[in-house]
Design an enzyme around this catalytic site. Structure first.
Site, PDB file in Angstrom:
ATOM      1  CG  ASN A 180      -1.938   1.096   1.217  1.00  0.00           C
ATOM      2  OD1 ASN A 180      -1.617   2.248   0.931  1.00  0.00           O
ATOM      3  ND2 ASN A 180      -3.167   0.767   1.556  1.00  0.00           N
TER       4      ASN A 180
ATOM      5  CG  ASP B   5      -5.554  -5.546   9.466  1.00  0.00           C
ATOM      6  OD1 ASP B   5      -5.434  -5.289   8.248  1.00  0.00           O
ATOM      7  OD2 ASP B   5      -6.605  -5.976   9.954  1.00  0.00           O
ATOM      8  CB  SER B   6      -5.831   0.215  10.278  1.00  0.00           C
ATOM      9  OG  SER B   6      -4.471   0.451  10.510  1.00  0.00           O
TER      10      SER B   6
ATOM     11  CE  LYS C 267      -4.298   9.219   8.288  1.00  0.00           C
ATOM     12  NZ  LYS C 267      -4.527   8.436   7.058  1.00  0.00           N
TER      13      LYS C 267
ATOM     14  CG  HIS D  84      -5.325   4.828  13.281  1.00  0.00           C
ATOM     15  ND1 HIS D  84      -5.589   6.017  12.635  1.00  0.00           N
ATOM     16  CD2 HIS D  84      -5.435   3.879  12.322  1.00  0.00           C
ATOM     17  CE1 HIS D  84      -5.859   5.785  11.364  1.00  0.00           C
ATOM     18  NE2 HIS D  84      -5.771   4.494  11.149  1.00  0.00           N
TER      19      HIS D  84
ATOM     20  CG  ASP E 242      -7.683   9.074   5.998  1.00  0.00           C
ATOM     21  OD1 ASP E 242      -8.013   8.344   6.960  1.00  0.00           O
ATOM     22  OD2 ASP E 242      -6.515   9.145   5.565  1.00  0.00           O
TER      23      ASP E 242
END
Length: 200
Positions: free
Chosen positions: A17, A76-77, A179, A184, A159
């Site tokens: 990503n 992982d989110s 950001k 997180h 977002d």
């Protein structure tokens, strides 16, 4: 093998990503060098079939660690919306279907929240670091609100509809630096880098 010529620790990130790579590169301190899968010409599909966010992070990190002799980490989110019984959660990336389209995912969340008075939500990230034959976990969380329309062109995923507490901007309206300072993923990464500094 873990240290480059500039005495930076090499860390392999188990993700293709590009958005995540950009964010992590912006956060990672100077003592570390992020290595992408593209740089090492790794094109195998990394499994992501666990039923929890933590499980997915561990699965990805251990899969890569079995193939590479270098410290590696995976994240992982998920977006958690309490009034939707915790959805989309572990299914955040494919919430609206296997096409994994961010706009479809956001539209579905806003549609389901249309009749809800509670629009609170939070993002959570779990980072699994595999180093010295062990897995270490680091968590980050940011609370906020799902708004009624998409705003901003930066970021990715949810977002454009998420405003973190204490801000009037969505994540997509913030710069990468803004950001990262509160996100997180930034919080989880800070915990990981502090741990790596402690163990030297």
């Amino acid at each position: 093998m873990y240290i480059d010529s500039k005495k930076r620790m090499k860390l392999l990130f188990a993700s293709s990503n590009e958005h995540k790579l950009t964010e992590i590169n912006a956060i990672l301190p100077h003592g570390f060098q992020l290595i992408s899968l593209k740089e090492i010409h790794f094109h195998d599909e990394i499994p992501e079939t666990a039923d929890t966010i933590e499980g997915n992070a561990i699965q990805k990190a251990t899969f890569l660690a079995d193939k590479m002799n270098i410290p590696c980490f995976a994240d992982d989110s998920g977006l958690i919306v309490p009034s939707l019984n915790g959805e989309p959660g572990v299914y955040s990336a494919r919430y609206a279907g296997p096409q994994r389209d961010a706009n479809d995912n956001m539209d579905l969340v806003m549609e389901k929240l249309d009749q809800q008075s509670d629009r609170s939500a939070y993002f959570t990230t779990i980072i699994a670091l595999y180093i010295h034959h062990k897995v270490h976990l680091f968590e980050g969380r940011i609370d906020g609100t799902i708004i009624h329309e998409k705003r901003g062109n930066n970021g990715f995923g949810y977002d454009p509809i998420f405003v973190p507490n204490g801000s009037d901007k969505t994540f997509a309206e913030m710069t990468t630096e803004e950001k990262s300072a509160m996100s997180h993923r930034g919080k989880a990464l800070a915990k990981m880098t502090e741990y790596l500094k402690r163990i030297g």
